[in-house]
Design an enzyme around this catalytic site. Structure first.
Site, short mmCIF file in Angstrom:
data_model
loop_
_atom_site.label_atom_id
_atom_site.label_comp_id
_atom_site.label_asym_id
_atom_site.label_seq_id
_atom_site.Cartn_x
_atom_site.Cartn_y
_atom_site.Cartn_z
N PRO A 42 0.81 -1.23 0.00
CA PRO A 42 0.00 0.00 0.00
C PRO A 42 0.84 1.27 0.00
O PRO A 42 0.33 2.36 -0.23
CB PRO A 42 -0.85 -0.11 1.27
CG PRO A 42 -0.35 -1.29 2.03
CD PRO A 42 0.51 -2.10 1.13
N GLU A 80 2.72 -7.25 8.91
CA GLU A 80 2.85 -5.81 9.13
C GLU A 80 3.71 -5.15 8.06
O GLU A 80 3.68 -3.94 7.89
CB GLU A 80 3.45 -5.53 10.51
CG GLU A 80 2.55 -5.94 11.66
CD GLU A 80 1.21 -5.21 11.62
OE1 GLU A 80 1.23 -3.97 11.61
OE2 GLU A 80 0.18 -5.88 11.60
N ARG A 137 -3.63 -8.68 -20.44
CA ARG A 137 -4.65 -8.42 -21.46
C ARG A 137 -4.17 -7.42 -22.50
O ARG A 137 -4.78 -7.27 -23.57
CB ARG A 137 -5.97 -7.99 -20.82
CG ARG A 137 -5.96 -6.63 -20.18
CD ARG A 137 -7.15 -6.45 -19.28
NE ARG A 137 -8.41 -6.74 -19.97
CZ ARG A 137 -8.96 -5.94 -20.88
NH1 ARG A 137 -8.36 -4.82 -21.22
NH2 ARG A 137 -10.10 -6.26 -21.45
N ASP A 179 -11.84 0.43 -24.11
CA ASP A 179 -12.04 0.27 -22.67
C ASP A 179 -11.96 1.59 -21.93
O ASP A 179 -11.26 2.50 -22.35
CB ASP A 179 -10.94 -0.63 -22.07
CG ASP A 179 -11.06 -2.07 -22.50
OD1 ASP A 179 -12.15 -2.44 -22.97
OD2 ASP A 179 -10.08 -2.80 -22.37
#
Ligand code: 6GU
Length: 243
Positions: free
Chosen positions: A87, A114, A152, A167
């Protein structure tokens, strides 16, 4: 393309990579995806991968030795990007996906617990990627997201029926509304223009709808697209509900 994925939960990947576009790309030999268990690269009797943080505090931290051993064992020589899913990484988007789709080989490292020992960040990984501002239990789902968005884009990965070009995000805008048969469903009609057969008008309508949808839902994206004079005119017509 060769993608190596290092994880403590290799079984998580079997299902998602077996089917659909990724599965077909693997079968066609467009991409080879190898999954490795970081625990297999421990050298101690109990195969320990984590330990408590120096300085105290809750949770566990992934030890550096198995991570270094695993990455060094799986990547070929040369400049192979080693990407930590975390993150704290840079935000993943279509531009990053296109950048990665141009690589021949990459290592994806899934963090857990963690976090990982900071020396992994400083001296092993070359890039850190996050898939959004929310917390996942580990990097596995993030790695699957990255692999799907990258694979893709490989030439030949999409069938002739599928297209990467229209898209959402491929041109910086959200996709226009789509309709299929029946023409009338529970009294809700397909927009007349799509039945007109006038290709140029259909394209203009779609571009206008894309612009309108993006302006309404994702004003942050609008700041980054270059609007032509025709785009501005289209937006004005959409606002006046002329189209
Ligand atoms: Cl890459 N990992 C984790 N654990 N959480 C996330 C993420 C990654 N991206 C968004 N949230």
């Amino acid at each position: 393309m060769k993608i190596h994925i290092l994880t403590l939960f290799p079984d998580m990947f079997a299902g998602p990579f077996a089917d659909s576009i990724i599965g077909r790309a693997v079968d066609q030999g467009l991409v080879e995806i190898d999954i490795y268990n970081i625990r297999d690269y421990t050298r101690d009797k109990h195969h320990v991968v984590d330990d408590s943080p120096y300085g105290g505090g809750p949770g566990m931290v992934l030890k550096p030795e198995p991570m270094f051993e695993a990455v060094e064992a799986v990547k070929g020589d040369g400049e192979v990007p080693v990407i930590l899913l975390t993150p704290q990484g840079r935000l993943f988007n279509q531009t990053v996906a296109a950048e990665l789709a141009g690589r021949e080989e990459m290592v994806l490292v899934c963090g857990h617990y963690e976090g990982v020992d900071e020396r992994v960040r400083q001296h092993l990984v070359t890039d850190e990627i996050s898939i959004g501002d929310y917390v996942l239990s580990g990097g596995e789902f993030a790695a699957m997201v990255v692999v799907d968005a990258v694979v893709r884009q490989l030439p030949g990965a999409l069938g002739s029926e599928e297209s990467v070009g229209d898209d959402s995000h491929s041109n910086g805008l959200l996709e226009y509304p789509q309709y299929t048969r029946p023409q009338s469903f529970r009294g809700w009609e397909v927009p007349q223009i799509l039945l007109s057969g006038n290709h140029a008008e259909v394209e203009r309508w779609r571009r206008g709808q894309s612009l309108k949808r993006t302006a309404e839902r994702r004003p942050d994206l609008m700041e980054r697209v270059a609007l032509s004079d025709e785009d501005k005119e289209l937006m004005a017509r959409v606002e006046r509900e002329e189209i």
